[in-house]
Design a protein around this motif. Structure first.
Motif, PDB file in Angstrom:
ATOM      1  N   LEU A 762     -10.224 -28.447 -80.025  1.00  0.00           N
ATOM      2  CA  LEU A 762     -11.011 -28.274 -78.806  1.00  0.00           C
ATOM      3  C   LEU A 762     -10.282 -28.882 -77.608  1.00  0.00           C
ATOM      4  O   LEU A 762      -9.920 -30.068 -77.616  1.00  0.00           O
ATOM      5  N   ALA A 763     -10.077 -28.072 -76.581  1.00  0.00           N
ATOM      6  CA  ALA A 763      -9.396 -28.516 -75.361  1.00  0.00           C
ATOM      7  C   ALA A 763     -10.387 -28.465 -74.213  1.00  0.00           C
ATOM      8  O   ALA A 763     -10.918 -27.399 -73.890  1.00  0.00           O
ATOM      9  N   ARG A 764     -10.607 -29.592 -73.577  1.00  0.00           N
ATOM     10  CA  ARG A 764     -11.639 -29.721 -72.544  1.00  0.00           C
ATOM     11  C   ARG A 764     -11.040 -29.585 -71.153  1.00  0.00           C
ATOM     12  O   ARG A 764     -10.103 -30.299 -70.779  1.00  0.00           O
ATOM     13  N   ASP A 765     -11.594 -28.631 -70.372  1.00  0.00           N
ATOM     14  CA  ASP A 765     -11.297 -28.519 -68.940  1.00  0.00           C
ATOM     15  C   ASP A 765      -9.805 -28.374 -68.656  1.00  0.00           C
ATOM     16  O   ASP A 765      -9.226 -29.114 -67.853  1.00  0.00           O
ATOM     17  N   VAL A 766      -9.186 -27.388 -69.286  1.00  0.00           N
ATOM     18  CA  VAL A 766      -7.766 -27.135 -69.056  1.00  0.00           C
ATOM     19  C   VAL A 766      -7.565 -26.719 -67.592  1.00  0.00           C
ATOM     20  O   VAL A 766      -8.230 -25.804 -67.085  1.00  0.00           O
ATOM     21  N   THR A 767      -6.652 -27.400 -66.905  1.00  0.00           N
ATOM     22  CA  THR A 767      -6.430 -27.192 -65.474  1.00  0.00           C
ATOM     23  C   THR A 767      -4.948 -27.360 -65.158  1.00  0.00           C
ATOM     24  O   THR A 767      -4.286 -28.240 -65.723  1.00  0.00           O
ATOM     25  N   LEU A 768      -4.455 -26.532 -64.259  1.00  0.00           N
ATOM     26  CA  LEU A 768      -3.080 -26.639 -63.782  1.00  0.00           C
ATOM     27  C   LEU A 768      -3.101 -27.111 -62.322  1.00  0.00           C
ATOM     28  O   LEU A 768      -3.597 -26.399 -61.445  1.00  0.00           O
ATOM     29  N   LEU A 769      -2.563 -28.290 -62.079  1.00  0.00           N
ATOM     30  CA  LEU A 769      -2.476 -28.836 -60.719  1.00  0.00           C
ATOM     31  C   LEU A 769      -1.152 -28.374 -60.108  1.00  0.00           C
ATOM     32  O   LEU A 769      -0.204 -29.141 -59.922  1.00  0.00           O
ATOM     33  N   VAL A 770      -1.093 -27.073 -59.781  1.00  0.00           N
ATOM     34  CA  VAL A 770       0.174 -26.442 -59.429  1.00  0.00           C
ATOM     35  C   VAL A 770       0.728 -26.904 -58.087  1.00  0.00           C
ATOM     36  O   VAL A 770       1.927 -26.768 -57.824  1.00  0.00           O
ATOM     37  N   ASP A 771      -0.118 -27.442 -57.228  1.00  0.00           N
ATOM     38  CA  ASP A 771       0.378 -27.916 -55.933  1.00  0.00           C
ATOM     39  C   ASP A 771       1.323 -29.098 -56.095  1.00  0.00           C
ATOM     40  O   ASP A 771       2.051 -29.441 -55.167  1.00  0.00           O
ATOM     41  N   ARG A 772       1.355 -29.716 -57.265  1.00  0.00           N
ATOM     42  CA  ARG A 772       2.318 -30.800 -57.506  1.00  0.00           C
ATOM     43  C   ARG A 772       3.745 -30.273 -57.529  1.00  0.00           C
ATOM     44  O   ARG A 772       4.690 -31.032 -57.313  1.00  0.00           O
ATOM     45  N   LEU A 773       3.922 -28.979 -57.828  1.00  0.00           N
ATOM     46  CA  LEU A 773       5.249 -28.378 -57.851  1.00  0.00           C
ATOM     47  C   LEU A 773       5.544 -27.577 -56.589  1.00  0.00           C
ATOM     48  O   LEU A 773       6.686 -27.498 -56.145  1.00  0.00           O
ATOM     49  N   ASP A 774       4.514 -26.918 -56.041  1.00  0.00           N
ATOM     50  CA  ASP A 774       4.665 -26.134 -54.816  1.00  0.00           C
ATOM     51  C   ASP A 774       3.375 -26.284 -54.024  1.00  0.00           C
ATOM     52  O   ASP A 774       2.315 -25.819 -54.471  1.00  0.00           O
ATOM     53  N   PRO A 775       3.429 -26.928 -52.854  1.00  0.00           N
ATOM     54  CA  PRO A 775       2.193 -27.144 -52.078  1.00  0.00           C
ATOM     55  C   PRO A 775       1.457 -25.862 -51.730  1.00  0.00           C
ATOM     56  O   PRO A 775       0.245 -25.895 -51.484  1.00  0.00           O
TER      57      PRO A 775
END
Length: 832
Positions: A762-775
């Motif tokens: 079980l994986a909870r609230d999978v999220t990609l914080l992509v602005d860390r690589l490209d604003p």
């Protein structure tokens, strides 16, 4: 009528107050609309007040006086011609001169000012607007009238200026000054349209109509003549005559072929051009155009067994309000463009909102804002600008408030999106509960007459077609000696005990009739932080002085930690803390919305605090000051979806709520399991369900589903069609969640990248914080919970070349799991 904008060629000079020596005597070009802040910023004379602690460095501007000067190149008035100089908005306390002649004084940024310069134009060229410090004026008024309590130290209640200009618990204290809306010269003869108020309705036979109220101003330079008002809408034309001794007319136009305007999610938004022309029988004198929509609006406040509802009805249909509170989208108001507003309102619509509440510490919103809402079907609740303060009812404040109310009520009548007027924010509540009564001496006024007499009187005169509420919160029929204004069983309710004192699960302890404010804080996106508060030594810390400068809430970080502790723990690492607080903000608000929606129609609306920010700050917003979507935005999109499935509490037991906010039935076989985090099913329920249109159905869970064998390693999973919801038996911090539950692959695409994840556990609230690589990067989804064996693909839109391995791991790819469990080293596959 001929109009010419006066926006170019202005010069700004600091004239008095605590002005730095380097700026004394300096003339600075200023584009109008503009203020002292925007002019000095454009000229590079001050640093960006949104970055670091620069806000502190421009505090001298609070007490500065400014001169805005323009050489006006205009010919003299022709015979029988009137010439007016019009300021659509002066911020705030000013004296206007043309040559040696004082045209007038202003002390209200919420209204326009019109000066007759017929005998001066072309002879006098030096136009000067001397703007005095609003703070100095307000302090003098406080001394003259006697202090009135407020939520903030500055006397923001003593001057008709945007309250949050003086700072708020999410905003800077900049106190702008200038010409914040347009300036123009108008030339006209015989008569002009002084006001047009279209009021729409639907006749008993179902035919839409508009009743157009027209006010004219006569020049007084010619013999009064009969005038004709011609009105056209939806292919129908009607006209009326204004006799020489009259100055008003009412033209009613029935539009039998017009279609009704509906809010988003309930139908289409047809808009019809309404044209009004004023003639003298031979020539056109003036004209006016807007788009209108035909609809009716009312609030159902008929008492019932649970108290007093507050249910919005459009065209007779009850609407569950899926809303957010709106503040000015940039503290420097003149930088708010049509395109910026369009982006923000598209974000609101994409998050499944159907209403924005324009909060009372801001402004009466612009024509651009309202027209964009008209087009999108976004309903608007407009507060009168009175917030969190006791307001004197003495002169000149009383007359200024009435003048601004009359102007803005009339100005906004064309817009079908405007559905509620509200008398202010938390003023009546503040009087009762915030100690104001104890400090108000004798019969000192505090604004009760504004809410209960002045504003409803003006609305009854100018626009009786829209409902009005005394305040938010407010209990219908309330009097100071009777019902409390924040009673959740009556009218509108604000829930701030959760943020200030209680765990967010306390949202479920009450069933408000309509919650018009509630919310939870979280920091902005990482890229927004990096621009505004990045520490010079690279050592990020939640106690860093610069970070704390952008945390304006009282004990804000302490409340964030208190809210985290029971759910996700309090991470020591700043990057983890940043993710955890963003996630907890999203979860808290989603929990509240799911609870409120499950009680429809008893609970008829939720307006989260807040949609947007006005600068980079830790706040309650879903979209930060860099226009970036926080995890909360994705939570709003899920919780406000037309079809929602959520596990909620009923009578102390979990149940699955199926919320259908569409006209069509929602049918299918619901599968509810109790399963381990590894995916082993321990119990199962299959049930054929149908949820009627605009209704809610609860599915009761049998004991074998709601009773775990091992609460630390099991969850309830419900599936209906493409909808899925997961609820743990314990908090994440107490659960046996795998710290590294995902297999990840990354593939480049024409738009950017696809990141596909598959849950081994079980994986909870999978999220990609992509602005860390490209604003500038944006990801299509977030907060996706995956039971074991299931997968999801996240689509990233970016024009940059990103590190594929970085996309597949911390601190970009995040889950709740990685906050409560150890994340071991693992292998990432990059496909491309």
């Amino acid at each position: 009528m001929h109009a010419r904008d006066l926006h170019d060629g202005w010069l700004l000079r600091a004239e008095g107050g605590s002005v730095p020596e380097r700026l004394r005597g300096l003339d600075v070009p200023v584009a109008i609309p503009g203020t002292s802040h925007t002019a000095l910023l454009d000229a590079g004379l001050i640093a960006d007040p949104y970055v670091g602690t620069n806000e502190r460095d421009v505090a001298w501007m609070h007490r500065a006086d400014w001169r805005f000067a323009l050489e006006v190149d205009q010919p003299p008035a022709e015979p029988h011609e009137r010439v007016h100089l019009v300021f659509d908005g002066i911020d705030t306390v000013a004296t206007v001169r043309l040559g040696r002649h004082v045209l007038g004084h202003t002390r209200n940024m919420h209204r326009s000012h019109r000066f007759d310069v017929t005998g001066l134009i072309g002879h006098e060229r030096d136009l000067v607007v001397d703007v005095s410090a609003a703070l100095t004026y307000a302090e003098a008024e406080r001394q003259r009238l006697g202090a009135r309590p407020s939520a903030y130290a500055h006397p923001l209640n003593m001057v008709r200026k945007m309250a949050c200009s003086f700072g708020w618990d999410w905003g800077p204290d900049l106190q702008t000054a200038g010409l914040w809306r347009g300036v123009r010269v108008e030339r006209w003869r015989l008569a002009r349209l002084a006001g047009v108020r279209p009021l729409v309705g639907i006749r008993p036979d179902g035919v839409p109509y508009v009743r157009v109220h027209v006010d004219v101003e006569r020049s007084g330079l010619e013999e009064p003549a009969a005038l004709t008002v011609r009105t056209r809408v939806a292919g129908i034309e009607r006209e009326a005559t204004i006799l020489p001794e009259a100055s008003t007319a009412v033209v009613e136009v029935a539009a039998p072929d017009a279609e009704l305007w509906w809010p988003a999610g309930h139908g289409d938004q047809p808009l019809y051009p309404l044209e009004v022309e004023l003639t003298d029988g031979a020539a056109s004198l003036d004209s006016w155009q807007r788009r209108i929509g035909f609809r009716t609006v009312e609030i159902d406040e008929t008492p019932d067994a649970h108290g007093t509802p507050w249910t919005l009805r459009l065209n007779g249909r009850p609407v569950f309000v899926k809303g957010a509170n709106w503040i000015p989208d940039d503290h420097l108001l003149t930088r708010i463009t049509h395109d910026r507003l369009a982006r923000r309102l598209d974000q609101a619509l994409d998050a499944n909102l159907n209403l924005l509440r324009v909060w009372g510490g801001g402004i009466y919103e612009s024509r651009d804002f309202y027209e964009l809402c008209d087009e999108r079907g976004l309903l608007v609740w407009q507060d009168f600008p009175l917030a969190c303060s006791a307001y004197p009812e003495e002169e000149p404040l009383a007359s200024e408030l009435e003048a601004e109310a009359r102007e803005n009520i009339a100005r906004l009548t064309p817009h079908p999106s405007l559905v509620v007027w509200n008398g202010g924010n938390e003023n009546i509540w503040g009087y009762l509960d915030w100690g104001w009564r104890e400090v108000l001496e004798g019969d000192a006024t505090w604004g009760y007459g504004y809410a209960t007499e002045l504003l409803p009187r003006v609305l009854a005169d100018l626009d009786p077609t829209r409902p009005y509420s005394w305040n938010s919160p407010s209990s219908p029929g309330f009097a100071l000696t009777e019902r409390h204004p924040n009673d959740p069983d009556h009218g509108t309710h604000h829930q701030w005990e959760v943020w200030n004192r209680l765990d967010y699960t306390a949202y479920a302890s009450e069933i408000p009739r309509f919650c018009s404010e509630f919310g939870f804080q979280g920091p902005p996106a990482w890229a927004t932080l990096e621009r505004a508060v990045a520490p010079a030594d690279g050592r990020w810390s939640k106690t860093d002085p610069v970070f704390m400068w952008h945390q304006k809430a009282e004990q804000g970080n302490e409340k964030l930690d208190r809210g985290l502790a029971a759910h996700l723990g309090i991470p020591a690492d700043f990057a983890d803390w940043h993710w955890a607080t963003q996630l907890n903000q999203a979860r808290a608000v989603a929990f509240a919305i799911e609870h409120y929606r499950s009680w429809w129609p008893r609970t008829a609306g939720a307006i989260v605090w807040q949609l947007n920010d006005c600068w980079p700050v830790t706040s309650w917003a879903a979209i930060d000051g860099g226009e970036r979507r926080k995890p909360l935005w994705y939570a709003l999109r899920q919780a406000y979806a037309d079809r929602l499935m959520a596990v909620v509490a009923r009578d102390g037991q979990p149940a699955v709520a199926l919320v259908n906010d569409t006209d069509e039935p929602w049918s299918g076989t619901i599968r509810i399991t109790r399963e381990t985090f590894a995916g082993d099913v321990r119990a199962e329920l299959l049930d054929d369900v149908t949820v009627g249109g605009r209704s809610v159905r609860l599915v009761t869970l049998p004991p074998e589903i709601r009773t775990p064998e091992d609460g630390r390693s099991e969850a309830i999973v419900a599936r209906l069609g493409t909808e899925r919801t997961v609820r743990l038996f314990v908090e994440d911090v107490d659960a046996a969640l795998a710290g590294d539950p995902l297999d990840v692959s990354v593939a480049p695409t024409s738009a950017g990248y696809d990141v596909t994840v598959r849950a081994r556990s079980l994986a909870r609230d999978v999220t990609l914080l992509v602005d860390r690589l490209d604003p500038a990067a944006v990801v299509d989804d977030a907060l996706v919970t995956l039971p074991a064996g299931e997968s999801a693909t996240f689509r990233i839109h970016t024009g940059a070349v990103l590190d594929e391995a970085a996309l597949a791991g911390r601190p970009v790819l995040r889950t709740a799991n990685d906050l409560v469990g150890r994340v071991p080293e693992r292998t990432v596959s990059a496909l491309g």
